[in-house]
Design a protein around this motif. Structure first.
Motif, short mmCIF file in Angstrom:
data_model
loop_
_atom_site.label_atom_id
_atom_site.label_comp_id
_atom_site.label_asym_id
_atom_site.label_seq_id
_atom_site.Cartn_x
_atom_site.Cartn_y
_atom_site.Cartn_z
N LYS A 64 0.82 -1.22 0.00
CA LYS A 64 0.00 0.00 0.00
C LYS A 64 0.85 1.26 0.00
CE LYS A 64 -3.84 -2.31 2.32
NZ LYS A 64 -4.52 -2.55 3.62
N THR A 65 2.05 1.17 0.56
CA THR A 65 2.95 2.34 0.60
C THR A 65 3.63 2.57 -0.73
OG1 THR A 65 3.39 2.03 2.97
CG2 THR A 65 4.98 3.35 1.72
N TYR A 66 4.17 1.52 -1.34
CA TYR A 66 5.04 1.69 -2.49
C TYR A 66 4.40 1.32 -3.84
CZ TYR A 66 8.63 2.25 1.06
OH TYR A 66 9.36 2.70 2.14
N TYR A 67 3.24 0.66 -3.81
CA TYR A 67 2.67 0.16 -5.07
C TYR A 67 1.19 0.48 -5.25
CZ TYR A 67 7.10 -2.23 -5.28
OH TYR A 67 8.45 -2.48 -5.32
N ALA A 68 0.71 1.54 -4.61
CA ALA A 68 -0.69 1.96 -4.79
C ALA A 68 -0.78 2.76 -6.09
CB ALA A 68 -1.16 2.77 -3.60
N PHE A 69 -0.61 2.09 -7.20
CA PHE A 69 -0.51 2.72 -8.51
C PHE A 69 -1.78 3.50 -8.84
CE2 PHE A 69 0.56 2.10 -13.22
CZ PHE A 69 1.61 3.00 -13.16
N ASP A 70 -1.61 4.73 -9.29
CA ASP A 70 -2.71 5.64 -9.69
C ASP A 70 -3.49 6.19 -8.51
OD1 ASP A 70 -2.06 5.39 -12.33
OD2 ASP A 70 -3.58 3.89 -12.78
N SER A 71 -3.25 5.68 -7.31
CA SER A 71 -3.97 6.22 -6.16
C SER A 71 -3.02 6.58 -5.01
CB SER A 71 -5.00 5.21 -5.65
OG SER A 71 -4.38 4.02 -5.23
N GLY A 72 -1.75 6.20 -5.15
CA GLY A 72 -0.77 6.51 -4.10
C GLY A 72 -0.09 7.85 -4.36
N THR A 73 1.08 8.02 -3.79
CA THR A 73 1.80 9.28 -3.95
C THR A 73 2.50 9.33 -5.31
OG1 THR A 73 3.74 8.31 -2.89
CG2 THR A 73 2.21 9.49 -1.47
N ILE A 74 2.70 10.55 -5.80
CA ILE A 74 3.30 10.73 -7.12
C ILE A 74 4.70 10.13 -7.19
CG2 ILE A 74 4.18 12.48 -8.73
CD1 ILE A 74 1.86 14.28 -7.84
N ALA A 75 5.50 10.31 -6.13
CA ALA A 75 6.88 9.82 -6.15
C ALA A 75 6.93 8.31 -6.32
CB ALA A 75 7.59 10.22 -4.85
N GLU A 76 6.15 7.60 -5.55
CA GLU A 76 6.15 6.13 -5.63
C GLU A 76 5.64 5.66 -7.00
OE1 GLU A 76 7.66 6.99 -2.26
OE2 GLU A 76 5.62 7.74 -2.60
N TYR A 135 20.30 5.27 -15.41
CA TYR A 135 20.17 6.04 -14.17
C TYR A 135 18.97 6.97 -14.25
CZ TYR A 135 20.92 9.73 -10.75
OH TYR A 135 20.74 10.64 -9.73
N SER A 136 18.29 7.14 -13.12
CA SER A 136 17.24 8.15 -13.00
C SER A 136 17.39 8.85 -11.65
CB SER A 136 15.85 7.52 -13.09
OG SER A 136 14.84 8.49 -12.80
N PRO A 137 17.22 10.16 -11.61
CA PRO A 137 17.33 10.89 -10.34
C PRO A 137 16.08 10.84 -9.48
CG PRO A 137 16.89 12.43 -12.11
CD PRO A 137 17.03 11.07 -12.75
N ILE A 138 15.05 10.13 -9.91
CA ILE A 138 13.80 10.10 -9.15
C ILE A 138 14.02 9.52 -7.76
CG2 ILE A 138 12.26 10.01 -11.15
CD1 ILE A 138 12.10 7.01 -10.82
N LYS A 139 13.18 9.94 -6.83
CA LYS A 139 13.32 9.51 -5.44
C LYS A 139 11.97 9.10 -4.88
CE LYS A 139 16.94 12.99 -4.66
NZ LYS A 139 17.38 14.13 -3.80
N TYR A 140 12.02 8.29 -3.83
CA TYR A 140 10.82 7.99 -3.06
C TYR A 140 10.42 9.22 -2.24
CZ TYR A 140 11.20 2.91 -3.83
OH TYR A 140 11.23 1.66 -4.38
N SER A 141 9.21 9.20 -1.71
CA SER A 141 8.79 10.24 -0.77
C SER A 141 9.68 10.18 0.46
CB SER A 141 7.33 10.02 -0.35
OG SER A 141 6.48 10.05 -1.48
N GLU A 142 10.11 11.34 0.95
CA GLU A 142 11.03 11.37 2.09
C GLU A 142 10.43 10.74 3.34
OE1 GLU A 142 12.72 15.15 2.89
OE2 GLU A 142 13.61 15.37 0.90
N ALA A 143 9.11 10.75 3.46
CA ALA A 143 8.46 10.16 4.63
C ALA A 143 8.66 8.65 4.68
CB ALA A 143 6.98 10.49 4.64
N PHE A 144 8.92 8.05 3.51
CA PHE A 144 9.03 6.59 3.45
C PHE A 144 10.47 6.11 3.28
CE2 PHE A 144 4.74 7.07 1.17
CZ PHE A 144 4.06 7.10 2.37
N CYS A 145 11.24 6.85 2.52
CA CYS A 145 12.57 6.35 2.15
C CYS A 145 13.43 7.50 1.67
CB CYS A 145 12.43 5.30 1.05
SG CYS A 145 13.98 4.59 0.48
N LEU A 146 14.69 7.49 2.08
CA LEU A 146 15.65 8.49 1.60
C LEU A 146 16.60 7.81 0.63
CD1 LEU A 146 16.49 10.32 4.97
CD2 LEU A 146 14.97 11.11 3.14
N ASN A 147 16.52 8.20 -0.63
CA ASN A 147 17.43 7.66 -1.64
C ASN A 147 17.80 8.79 -2.60
OD1 ASN A 147 14.71 7.43 -2.95
ND2 ASN A 147 15.96 6.70 -4.65
#
Length: 278
Positions: A37-49, A252-264
């Motif tokens: 639900k955090t990382y794979y809520a496609f189309d309904s989760g956060t934009i970053a994920e 390579y891609s500079p995209i990142k997860y949401s900071e609330a979930f993961c710092l990369n």
């Protein structure tokens, strides 16, 4: 009393860190549904994920498009509770073997394979891949193909010379391992050894496909924090080369997860080919 309490707290912290490094916490603390639900809520989760998942699905589509990589056997190492990584590969491999360190994750996958009540809904991701292939309406056929192609669910441990233990598994045309090794390896030496172990599952000329979250040190699942080995893109490429592989692609891609979930700090998607002497 105070000193003893502080000492106990330090030992407790050390013990927890040890469990994180060894991965034992995944067997007791990891919650597959929270992770999904955090990382794979496609189309309904956060934009970053969603952007991370799209980056992955796009690269997998390009890698496993008809006329490209394919074969008899694909082994997915560290599958977790997910199936998105197989949506393109199922079209070009005769048989897929999934594996994970924990029975909980394999049970989550099995629920989806068997269409059981409470299984995670992957249809938005499936529809996205079908759209890449040219026909979004064929998503149910795609799901059926994944279910037909996945033949076995096995436990694995990438830190062992034989990651699949005593299971009798033929040499693979492709080994796939996404966002898994950096969670399982305590240091760079262990990571290099794990890459070598995965290469050992391949036929000569077979391919290793991996996705790595770069410069990441931890991620959240619910309220639980999990260890991640911080890796640089150069470290990943060098480990593959030392294992006797030729790096064919390192996207390579500079995209990142949401900071609330993961710092990369970005991702790299890598395709490498096992050399004849590896």
């Amino acid at each position: 009393m105070g000193n003893r309490s502080r000492g106990e707290a330090e030992r407790s912290t050390a013990r927890m860190e040890g469990e994180l490094y060894k991965g034992e916490d995944y067997k007791t603390e990891f919650q597959p549904q929270n992770y999904l639900k955090t990382y794979y809520a496609f189309d309904s989760g956060t934009i970053a994920e969603n952007e991370v998942l799209k980056f992955n699905l796009n690269n997998l589509f390009e890698t496993f498009s008809p006329g490209g990589m394919g074969g008899d056997i694909l082994i997915d190492i560290g599958s977790g509770p997910t199936i998105y990584q197989l949506l393109s590969a199922c079209e070009v491999f005769r048989e897929i073997i999934m594996s994970d360190y924990t029975e909980l994750n394999l049970r989550e996958v099995d629920k989806w394979l068997k269409k059981e009540l409470g299984a995670y809904d992957w249809s938005p991701a499936v529809q996205y891949v079908c759209e890449l292939e040219g026909d979004r309406s064929k998503w149910q056929e795609k799901e059926a193909r994944v279910r037909r192609t996945v033949k076995r669910l096995l436990t694995c441990d990438v830190n062992q010379p034989r990651p699949l233990g005593s299971a009798q598994v033929p040499a693979a045309d492709c080994v796939l391992s996404l966002l898994a090794l950096e969670c399982a390896c305590r240091d760079v030496d262990a990571y290099r050894a794990a890459i070598q172990n995965l290469v050992g599952l391949l036929k000569p000329g077979g391919h290793l496909v991996t996705l790595v979250a770069l410069r990441c040190c931890e991620y959240m699942v619910g309220s639980r924090k999990f260890f991640v080995l911080s890796l640089e893109q150069e470290t990943v490429e060098k480990a593959l080369q030392e294992a006797g592989c030729q790096v064919l692609k390192c996207q390579y891609s500079p995209i990142k997860y949401s900071e609330a979930f993961c710092l990369n700090e970005g991702f790299c998607f890598v395709v490498a080919r096992k050399g004849p002497g590896a």
